[in-house]
Every structure is written in C-alpha cells, then in structure tokens.
Design an enzyme around this catalytic site. Structure first.
Site, PDB file in Angstrom:
ATOM      1  N   GLU A 191      33.911  44.103  34.103  1.00 12.72           N
ATOM      2  CA  GLU A 191      34.090  44.747  34.694  1.00 12.72           C
ATOM      3  C   GLU A 191      33.033  45.012  35.383  1.00 12.72           C
ATOM      4  O   GLU A 191      31.649  44.742  34.711  1.00 12.72           O
ATOM      5  CB  GLU A 191      35.185  46.084  34.618  1.00 12.72           C
ATOM      6  CG  GLU A 191      36.365  45.865  34.017  1.00 12.72           C
ATOM      7  CD  GLU A 191      37.411  47.144  34.203  1.00 12.72           C
ATOM      8  OE1 GLU A 191      37.083  47.729  34.405  1.00 12.72           O
ATOM      9  OE2 GLU A 191      38.416  46.762  34.172  1.00 12.72           O
ATOM     10  N   ALA A 239      30.682  47.770  38.060  1.00 10.60           N
ATOM     11  CA  ALA A 239      30.752  48.967  39.571  1.00 10.60           C
ATOM     12  C   ALA A 239      30.742  48.677  40.561  1.00 10.60           C
ATOM     13  O   ALA A 239      31.533  49.559  41.110  1.00 10.60           O
ATOM     14  CB  ALA A 239      29.245  49.422  39.280  1.00 10.60           C
ATOM     15  N   CYS A 262      38.151  38.371  35.174  1.00  9.13           N
ATOM     16  CA  CYS A 262      39.075  38.731  34.420  1.00  9.13           C
ATOM     17  C   CYS A 262      39.336  37.753  33.043  1.00  9.13           C
ATOM     18  O   CYS A 262      38.135  36.851  33.721  1.00  9.13           O
ATOM     19  CB  CYS A 262      41.148  38.315  35.285  1.00  9.13           C
ATOM     20  SG  CYS A 262      41.238  39.088  36.136  1.00  9.13           S
ATOM     21  N   GLU A 273      41.235  35.299  31.600  1.00  9.30           N
ATOM     22  CA  GLU A 273      41.646  34.660  31.791  1.00  9.30           C
ATOM     23  C   GLU A 273      40.020  33.261  32.063  1.00  9.30           C
ATOM     24  O   GLU A 273      40.366  32.396  31.648  1.00  9.30           O
ATOM     25  CB  GLU A 273      42.394  34.697  32.646  1.00  9.30           C
ATOM     26  CG  GLU A 273      43.874  35.008  32.117  1.00  9.30           C
ATOM     27  CD  GLU A 273      44.459  36.634  32.065  1.00  9.30           C
ATOM     28  OE1 GLU A 273      43.440  37.288  32.531  1.00  9.30           O
ATOM     29  OE2 GLU A 273      45.367  36.523  32.559  1.00  9.30           O
ATOM     30  N   CYS A 279      46.904  37.506  36.584  1.00 11.95           N
ATOM     31  CA  CYS A 279      47.276  38.069  37.885  1.00 11.95           C
ATOM     32  C   CYS A 279      46.853  36.876  38.500  1.00 11.95           C
ATOM     33  O   CYS A 279      46.737  35.762  38.278  1.00 11.95           O
ATOM     34  CB  CYS A 279      45.762  38.981  38.121  1.00 11.95           C
ATOM     35  SG  CYS A 279      44.191  37.533  38.682  1.00 11.95           S
ATOM     36  N   CYS A 294      43.846  34.393  39.116  1.00 11.50           N
ATOM     37  CA  CYS A 294      43.567  33.873  37.386  1.00 11.50           C
ATOM     38  C   CYS A 294      45.083  32.046  37.611  1.00 11.50           C
ATOM     39  O   CYS A 294      44.510  31.634  36.929  1.00 11.50           O
ATOM     40  CB  CYS A 294      43.728  34.795  36.105  1.00 11.50           C
ATOM     41  SG  CYS A 294      42.130  35.829  35.903  1.00 11.50           S
TER      42      CYS A 294
HETATM   43  N1  THU Z   1      42.230  41.470  34.149  1.00 15.32           N
HETATM   44  C1  THU Z   1      42.078  40.864  33.411  1.00 15.32           C
HETATM   45  O1  THU Z   1      41.522  40.534  33.072  1.00 15.32           O
HETATM   46  N2  THU Z   1      42.925  39.655  33.579  1.00 15.32           N
HETATM   47  C2  THU Z   1      44.562  39.935  34.483  1.00 15.32           C
HETATM   48  O2  THU Z   1      45.035  38.389  34.715  1.00 15.32           O
HETATM   49  C3  THU Z   1      44.590  41.180  35.269  1.00 15.32           C
HETATM   50  C4  THU Z   1      43.543  41.713  35.326  1.00 15.32           C
HETATM   51  C5  THU Z   1      41.737  42.606  33.826  1.00 15.32           C
HETATM   52  C6  THU Z   1      40.932  43.162  35.277  1.00 15.32           C
HETATM   53  C7  THU Z   1      40.193  44.339  35.053  1.00 15.32           C
HETATM   54  O3  THU Z   1      39.781  44.681  34.075  1.00 15.32           O
HETATM   55  C8  THU Z   1      41.393  45.240  34.628  1.00 15.32           C
HETATM   56  O4  THU Z   1      42.126  44.056  33.672  1.00 15.32           O
HETATM   57  C9  THU Z   1      41.860  46.251  35.398  1.00 15.32           C
HETATM   58  O5  THU Z   1      43.056  45.312  36.383  1.00 15.32           O
END
Ligand code: THU
Length: 132
Positions: free
Chosen positions: A47, A49, A56, A58, A87, A90
């Site tokens: 993540e 800021a 993500c 993936e 998501c 991804c």
């Molecule tokens: N996230 C992933 O790493 N993969 C996904 O397919 C869905 C979301 C992460 C992004 C963010 O850091 C956290 O999950 C919340 O959305």
C-alpha cells in the site's frame, strides 16, 4: 495439479502475506504464482499513503515473474483472512499472460473458497488477441 501441489501453493501464499505492507486497510494479502517452468514467485500487497498507488499481491507476483522472464503461468494461490477474491484489475493483469491458469483462493486457515480457471473469473476478457 495435484492436491499436494495445491496445498503447498496455498501455504506459500499464506507465508507471503506476512510481508504485506498494509498500514491503511490492514487487509493482508499473499500470492504464490506457479509458472509453467515450475518456479514459484511470491507477492504481497504493497500500500501507499497515496492510496491509488497501492499494488495488489497478485500483480506483485506477476510483475516479479515477468521481470525474470516468466510469462506462462499454471496457477496462482491467493490468501487473505476471509478468502476474498482477486480484484478486476488483477484479473485483467493476469489474463494478459495466461487466461487458462487456475486461480485458487484460500483463507489463512488454508480453506479453499474458490478454485477455477481465470477465464471463468473473467469471462470474455480483453487480451492480446483482442487487438487488431
Ligand atoms: N488487494 C489485493 O492485494 N488483491 C486483491 O485482489 C484485492 C485487494 C489488496 C489491496 C489493498 O492493499 C487491500 O487488499 C485492500 O483493498
């Protein structure tokens, strides 16, 4: 893919989630990507800021693989606390390389929530062959 291989890939994804950098959502995600050459690349969510800059788990794993010359994927295991599914970004990102790859979604206990080919998770996906 054998059940033992599947279990090992899920275990690797759970382990990968330990490196998640998620100080904003506190939602830790780990991914383990199996290439057709038998390599396993790990990824976690990273993540920022500036929230939109977040990557993500993936995509972290896929970018690691592609940057090491691997473009053909057999399967990816993704682990989260509740077995959340990948998501849309991804799904699209993985579709570029291997629409046939198996996507295995598990929670941190190792329970499988979803296990299906990517092309079924992203029906009618846009890929390299969609471009004239
Ligand atoms: N996230 C992933 O790493 N993969 C996904 O397919 C869905 C979301 C992460 C992004 C963010 O850091 C956290 O999950 C919340 O959305």
């Amino acid at each position: 893919m054998t059940e033992a291989q599947k279990k090992a890939l899920i275990a690797a994804a759970i382990q990968a989630s330990e490196h998640a950098y998620a100080p904003y959502s506190h939602y830790h995600v780990g991914a383990a990507l199996l290439t057709s050459t038998g390599k396993i690349l790990l990824g976690c969510n990273v993540e920022n800021a500036s929230y939109g800059a977040t990557i993500c788990a993936e995509r972290t794993a896929v970018v690691k693989a592609v940057s090491e010359g691997e473009r053909d994927f057999e399967a990816i295991a993704v682990a989260t606390q509740n077995g959340g599914s990948p998501c849309g970004i991804c799904r699209q990102f993985m579709f570029e390389f291997s629409p046939e790859m198996q996507v295995i979604i598990a929670d941190f206990s190792g329970k499988i929530h979803l296990d299906m080919p990517l092309k079924e998770l992203l029906p009618g996906g846009f890929g390299p062959h969609s471009l004239p």
